[in-house]
Structures are given as structure tokens and as C-alpha cells.
Motif scaffolding. Structure first.
Motif, mmCIF file in Angstrom:
data_model
loop_
_atom_site.group_PDB
_atom_site.id
_atom_site.type_symbol
_atom_site.label_atom_id
_atom_site.label_comp_id
_atom_site.label_asym_id
_atom_site.label_seq_id
_atom_site.Cartn_x
_atom_site.Cartn_y
_atom_site.Cartn_z
ATOM 1 N N VAL A 55 -10.315 0.330 -4.417
ATOM 2 C CA VAL A 55 -9.898 1.048 -3.210
ATOM 3 C C VAL A 55 -10.753 0.547 -2.054
ATOM 4 C CG1 VAL A 55 -9.758 3.276 -2.051
ATOM 5 C CG2 VAL A 55 -9.115 3.099 -4.455
ATOM 6 N N ASP A 57 -12.666 0.154 1.382
ATOM 7 C CA ASP A 57 -13.337 1.130 2.246
ATOM 8 C C ASP A 57 -12.846 0.956 3.678
ATOM 9 O OD1 ASP A 57 -15.030 2.946 3.365
ATOM 10 O OD2 ASP A 57 -16.853 1.769 3.089
ATOM 11 N N ALA A 63 -9.043 5.877 2.954
ATOM 12 C CA ALA A 63 -10.109 5.896 1.949
ATOM 13 C C ALA A 63 -11.444 6.108 2.640
ATOM 14 C CB ALA A 63 -10.129 4.593 1.156
ATOM 15 N N TYR A 64 -12.149 7.185 2.274
ATOM 16 C CA TYR A 64 -13.433 7.486 2.889
ATOM 17 C C TYR A 64 -14.251 8.363 1.954
ATOM 18 C CZ TYR A 64 -11.270 12.020 3.932
ATOM 19 O OH TYR A 64 -10.644 13.237 3.828
ATOM 20 N N LYS A 65 -15.561 8.350 2.138
ATOM 21 C CA LYS A 65 -16.460 9.176 1.346
ATOM 22 C C LYS A 65 -16.804 10.456 2.093
ATOM 23 C CE LYS A 65 -18.012 7.331 -2.629
ATOM 24 N NZ LYS A 65 -19.404 6.884 -2.700
ATOM 25 N N LEU A 70 -14.861 10.496 -3.112
ATOM 26 C CA LEU A 70 -13.934 9.585 -2.460
ATOM 27 C C LEU A 70 -12.629 10.321 -2.169
ATOM 28 C CD1 LEU A 70 -13.180 6.748 -1.500
ATOM 29 C CD2 LEU A 70 -12.460 6.234 -3.843
ATOM 30 N N GLY A 72 -8.913 10.581 0.629
ATOM 31 C CA GLY A 72 -7.944 9.823 1.398
ATOM 32 C C GLY A 72 -6.682 9.537 0.605
ATOM 33 N N ASP A 74 -5.251 6.724 -0.323
ATOM 34 C CA ASP A 74 -5.369 5.736 -1.399
ATOM 35 C C ASP A 74 -6.031 6.322 -2.637
ATOM 36 O OD1 ASP A 74 -4.150 3.871 0.176
ATOM 37 O OD2 ASP A 74 -5.960 2.731 0.631
ATOM 38 N N ALA A 75 -7.090 7.080 -2.437
ATOM 39 C CA ALA A 75 -7.791 7.688 -3.568
ATOM 40 C C ALA A 75 -6.874 8.666 -4.293
ATOM 41 C CB ALA A 75 -9.056 8.392 -3.086
ATOM 42 N N LEU A 93 -14.955 1.595 -4.941
ATOM 43 C CA LEU A 93 -14.837 1.489 -3.489
ATOM 44 C C LEU A 93 -15.448 0.158 -3.070
ATOM 45 C CD1 LEU A 93 -13.945 3.120 -0.956
ATOM 46 C CD2 LEU A 93 -16.334 3.836 -0.743
#
Length: 294
Positions: A55, A57, A63-65, A70, A72, A74-75, A93
Motif C-alpha cells: 500500500v 504511502d 493511505a495514511y497512518k 493504517l 484510508g 486502499d487499506a 506501507l
């Protein structure tokens, strides 16, 4: 108002908490294995019991932490696809620029990243289209620069994320300038590009529409301008002896999520429903790529 990196991250957490609190969250624990779809998988992956998923970043909303978690679109889609296939999602990531090389090196089975399917990319990987997107220029409102078409970059300083279709679009646009060519810069992440924009090092960032929308939510001094390119975006799959079966299983999994309504739920949760696809499509080495408005 301009924010430093730490402040942007703090505000991102607060904005995510506030925005998502009003959206019904459909627990992915309710997504069950679809036996007929899972049976399409190559035996090697069935036996492994896990899907190795990259995935990139790329930031919110994709996609974000948030802390150690994780999040978003995509996650969420990665976890949902693994559940439909009855597999454990082993998610890594990574930088966007490392996605295709990671597939070639057999580090991952598939990679998210909203890839535009191009002839160049089809030389090294296969794809399953699952979403749609276009790009806009992110600019500072008070600077007076608001490009709406690719010709408008001539004579200006612009940038995009390294390895992205937006960067290639800028480079292509630069070759078509009849006057002063633009200065085109590559950045390791969207966050770095936005910091360069706010510090005045560049005048515009070509970015996917969702990323531009999120950046404006965080910084009212920014604005989006123009609609550049656009079309279907895809998950990439490693090209190897398992390709045919894993592509069929991926298409089956995404179509299953679309038909069940879980795909729509995930996109609405992440404010990405504007790019919803009606069905998944497979593209291989011998396919004609989709037409984009580059």
C-alpha cells in the motif's frame, strides 16, 4: 495560513476523527469469504494463507497512518479483498515509487496505488482496474497562479510525487512548451510537495483529485485548479506463473464487493465515492491500455 509538517499531521488526525464520526462505519469483520472466488486463487497462495499487499504511502484519503493504524480507502479495500479470498492481509506501507519494483522482486503479490494503466507499466506488471480519478493543480490562493490546462505550466515551477502519473504528465507537458519550459520537481511524498508549495519553492503541485480535496480541508489557503487527465485506476499484480489465476481471483473479489455493497460502503467512509467503478477490469501484457485525457 501555512502549516509545518507536524501541524499538518496533528490537524489531519483531528479532521479525520471529526469527519468520520458522522459517517456510518460498516465493520469489515462482517465481510465473509466467498468460496467460489477464493477457489480461483493459485494453489501456492491458498496454501500460504496470506496475500502480500503493498500500500503506497500517498496520504489521505487513500493511505495514511493514524497513530500506529493504517487507514484510508486502499487499506480498507486491501483488508476487504483478503477477507473475500479467505486470506490474511499482510500489508506493507511503502513509497509509491517502490511498488512496481517490489512486485518484480517478488516482495508482494499485489500493490494498491491508483495506478493509471499505461503501455510502459504493462511491460512489468498486470492490473485490475477498481476506481477512477483525475488530477488537479494544488496552488496557493493568494499567489494568483491557477493553471487549468497542461499548457499553463510553461514558464512556471511545478512538482508532483516521484513515480506518479502526475509527474510523467508534467514532464510530457514540459516538452510541448513553445516558450520558456517549466521547472518540474519530484518529491518523495505529497506532504513534501505541499511543504515546497507553501514555502514558495514551487507554484503548483499536480495531485490526484482526492488528495487535493484533503489538502484543502487542512489548509484553507490552498485551492485546486483544473481537471487534468483522468480515467480508470488499478491495483497492480506481480507477473509470474500465478498471474492468470490471481488476476481472475482479484477481479472476482472486487466484483463481489461491488455487488454486495461493501465497496460502496468503503468508498463513502473515505470520501472517495466520486471515483466508484461499476466493475473490475483485467489488463495484461497484451492488452490495449485505457484511453486517458493526458
Amino acid at each position: 495560513m501555512k502549516f509545518n509538517r507536524r501541524e499538518l499531521m496533528r490537524i489531519a488526525v483531528a479532521a479525520a476523527t471529526s469527519a468520520l464520526s458522522a459517517i456510518p462505519v460498516h465493520a469489515q469483520e462482517n465481510i465473509a469469504k466467498a468460496d467460489a472466488v477464493a477457489a480461483m486463487l493459485p494453489k501456492a497462495i491458498q496454501d500460504a494463507g496470506a496475500l502480500r499487499i503493498a500500500v503506497p504511502d500517498v496520504g489521505k484519503p487513500l493511505a495514511y497512518k493514524e497513530g500506529s493504524t493504517l487507514k484510508g480507502m486502499d487499506a480498507d479495500l486491501a483488508k476487504a479483498v483478503a477477507k473475500v479470498l479467505g486470506l490474511k492481509a499482510e500489508i506493507s506501507l511503502i513509497p509509491f515509487s517502490a511498488a512496481l519494483t517490489g512486485l518484480q522482486a517478488n516482495k508482494f503479490d499485489i500493490s494498491f496505488g491508483e495506478f493509471y494503466v499505461t503501455a510502459e507499466r504493462l511491460k512489468v506488471a498486470d492490473f485490475v482496474t477498481i476506481w477512477q480519478d483525475y488530477s488537479s493543480f494544488l496552488v496557493v490562493k493568494t499567489n494568483g497562479y491557477a493553471p487549468v490546462k497542461l499548457d499553463d505550466i510553461c514558464g512556471h515551477t511545478v512538482g508532483a510525487m516521484a513515480g506518479s502519473a502526475e509527474l510523467e504528465t508534467l514532464k510530457t507537458g514540459a516538452t510541448k512548451c513553445s516558450g520558456t519550459a517549466p521547472t518540474v520537481s519530484a518529491f518523495p511524498s505529497v506532504s513534501n510537495a505541499i511543504l515546497a508549495l507553501n514555502s514558495g519553492r514551487i507554484e503548483g503541485v499536480l495531485i490526484n483529485r482526492g488528495g487535493a480535496q484533503e489538502a484543502i480541508h487542512l489548509d484553507a489557503g490552498l485551492d485546486a485548479s483544473g481537471e487534468i487527465g483522468g480515467g480508470p485506476t488499478a491495483v497492480a499484480a506481480a507477473r509470474n506463473e500465478n498471474s492468470e489465476k490471481i488476476l481472475a481471483a482479484l477481479k472476482g473479489a472486487f466484483d463481489h464487493l461491488i455487488e454486495s455493497g461493501e465497496y460502496k460502503n468503503i468508498l463513502e467512509k473515505n470520501d472517495t465515492a466520486y471515483g466508484a467503478a461499476k466493475k473490475a477490469e483485467i489488463y495484461t501484457q497484451n492488452s490495449t491500455p485505457p484511453k486517458y485525457g493526458f
